[in-house]
Design a protein around this motif. Sequence first.
Motif, mmCIF file in Angstrom:
data_model
loop_
_atom_site.group_PDB
_atom_site.id
_atom_site.type_symbol
_atom_site.label_atom_id
_atom_site.label_comp_id
_atom_site.label_asym_id
_atom_site.label_seq_id
_atom_site.Cartn_x
_atom_site.Cartn_y
_atom_site.Cartn_z
ATOM 1 N N PHE A 169 -32.740 5.443 -22.835
ATOM 2 C CA PHE A 169 -32.851 4.086 -22.286
ATOM 3 C C PHE A 169 -32.204 3.068 -23.222
ATOM 4 C CE2 PHE A 169 -36.625 5.798 -19.855
ATOM 5 C CZ PHE A 169 -36.079 5.592 -18.595
ATOM 6 N N SER A 170 -32.312 3.295 -24.528
ATOM 7 C CA SER A 170 -31.711 2.387 -25.502
ATOM 8 C C SER A 170 -30.193 2.411 -25.418
ATOM 9 C CB SER A 170 -32.150 2.756 -26.924
ATOM 10 O OG SER A 170 -33.523 2.561 -27.100
ATOM 11 N N GLU A 171 -29.646 3.619 -25.284
ATOM 12 C CA GLU A 171 -28.194 3.765 -25.307
ATOM 13 C C GLU A 171 -27.557 3.451 -23.956
ATOM 14 O OE1 GLU A 171 -26.330 4.353 -27.950
ATOM 15 O OE2 GLU A 171 -28.117 4.398 -29.227
ATOM 16 N N ARG A 172 -28.227 3.836 -22.861
ATOM 17 C CA ARG A 172 -27.607 3.752 -21.544
ATOM 18 C C ARG A 172 -28.159 2.646 -20.658
ATOM 19 N NH1 ARG A 172 -24.935 8.645 -20.641
ATOM 20 N NH2 ARG A 172 -25.417 10.263 -22.170
ATOM 21 N N GLY A 173 -29.360 2.133 -20.995
ATOM 22 C CA GLY A 173 -30.011 1.174 -20.119
ATOM 23 C C GLY A 173 -30.733 1.888 -18.985
ATOM 24 N N TYR A 174 -31.531 1.139 -18.249
ATOM 25 C CA TYR A 174 -32.350 1.748 -17.196
ATOM 26 C C TYR A 174 -31.492 2.327 -16.071
ATOM 27 C CZ TYR A 174 -36.095 2.344 -13.799
ATOM 28 O OH TYR A 174 -36.990 2.869 -12.890
ATOM 29 N N GLU A 175 -30.496 1.579 -15.629
ATOM 30 C CA GLU A 175 -29.681 1.983 -14.486
ATOM 31 C C GLU A 175 -29.009 3.341 -14.697
ATOM 32 O OE1 GLU A 175 -29.207 0.734 -11.571
ATOM 33 O OE2 GLU A 175 -29.837 -1.354 -11.616
#
Length: 206
Positions: free
Chosen positions: A37-43
């Motif tokens: 989630f930190s690297e890619r984001g939620y989407e």
Amino acid sequence: MTDAGGTGGAVRRRGRPPRTESGDTRDRILATAREEFSERGYEKTSVRGIAKAAGVDPALVHHYFGTKEQVFEAAIEVAFAPALKVPEALGDGPLDGIGEQLTRFIMGVWENPTTRKPVLAIVRSAVNNDTAAAVFRRLIATQVMRRVAARLERPDAELRVELAAAQLVGCAMLRYVIKVEPLASADAEQIIARMAPVVQGHLTGP
């Protein structure tokens, strides 16, 4: 006992891990989820991607956490844990110093690189995705804002806390995310000195 090929290697079992391994597996999935989630984001994060990075079957992610939304909630609750300790940090003392206490505590979370990274990731996901925003809002409302508001004992306590939070979050966004100068490079103590009276006014002012 040998495997089917007679090599003597251990046979890898499918399905849920033994009870002795379940805690480690759950922790590994959660740690991986925070990174994803930190690297890619939620989407752009998926349950399948989390499972692949953690080296487990996607079914195990669902078994321990449920849906992607529930994985996100579990991940941010751990990552955001320092900020969730605000009610405890404020204690039960007089309210005349609560503005500085709250400002200093929140600034401390942002100033620490270890806690800043996951918080930044959470905020970015919440800004860019409605589902992530709803999870974040629910977590903050139940665990922080309402508990702080209960200390104020005023009919508009929740609004007061939200205004104080808006002041602090706005400052943090400009300083750590957008990095507007001279705020971005100003001394933290100088910022606390200027922000604390404003936060105090929101919480206990007329």
